[in-house]
Scaffold this motif. Structure first.
Motif: not given
Length: 189
Positions: A44-47, A52-57
């Motif tokens: 969960i945490y790495p994904v 977040e880095q991809e701007g999806l969350v």
């Protein structure tokens, strides 16, 4: 074609239901989809960080007096679009792994009583799952549908119900077959 990491879509799906921390997402998975899909904190945490880095969350930090800060993740419009794009794709074939069957296949030299013990344990586990799924189904049927796609959630719950019922029936059938085999072959172990 490379396999897609489905954890990202499980997390995006969970966050499309409600925002939450990594802990909240894990609890959501354990309470709602665990009979067919599991996630652990190491996934969960790495994904979440990658999403977040991809701007999806995006993440908001909540501060509660007397408690450590808590990161709450929210799905973005881009994240919702990626989730919907993935939902439209065909389902990839999945590998089915069931340790009990693997052990059963190679247990010719193992006492039948040991195999029956494993089957009884599996039956007990599936009975607990079936009881839980039946409770969830009854709650869902007696409540007003409060979210879009409610009927799809009910279909998933019913799939869990049918899978557990089939597993219990298979355990009963296999135990009876093993006991009959013991009697016919004079192997009362």
């Amino acid at each position: 074609m490379p396999r897609i990491n489905k954890t990202r879509y499980a997390l995006l799906g969970a966050l499309s239901v409600r925002p939450g921390s990594g802990y909240d997402i894990k609890k959501f998975c354990d309470r709602s989809i665990a009979f067919f899909w599991t996630e652990n904190y190491a996934q969960i945490y790495p994904v979440l960080k990658q999403l977040e880095q991809e701007g999806l969350v995006y993440k908001e930090t909540e501060n509660t007096p007397g408690r450590p800060p808590r990161n709450v993740y929210h799905i973005t419009e881009e994240g919702r679009a990626e989730l919907n794009d993935w939902l439209l794709l065909p389902v990839e074939p999945s590998n089915f792994r069931w340790e009990l069957l693997l052990k059963l296949l190679f247990s010719g030299d193992i006492p039948t009583s040991n195999i029956i013990e494993k089957l009884e344990k599996k039956k007990s586990e599936e009975s607990k799952i079936l009881n839980y799924v039946n409770e969830v189904e009854e709650k869902m049927k007696s409540a007003e549908p409060d979210r879009k796609g409610w009927h799809l959630w009910l279909a998933a719950v019913r799939a869990g119900k049918h899978l557990s019922q089939a597993s219990i029936a298979w355990c009963d059938e296999t135990i009876a077959m093993l006991r009959e085999y013991e009697i016919e072959n004079g192997n009362n172990e």
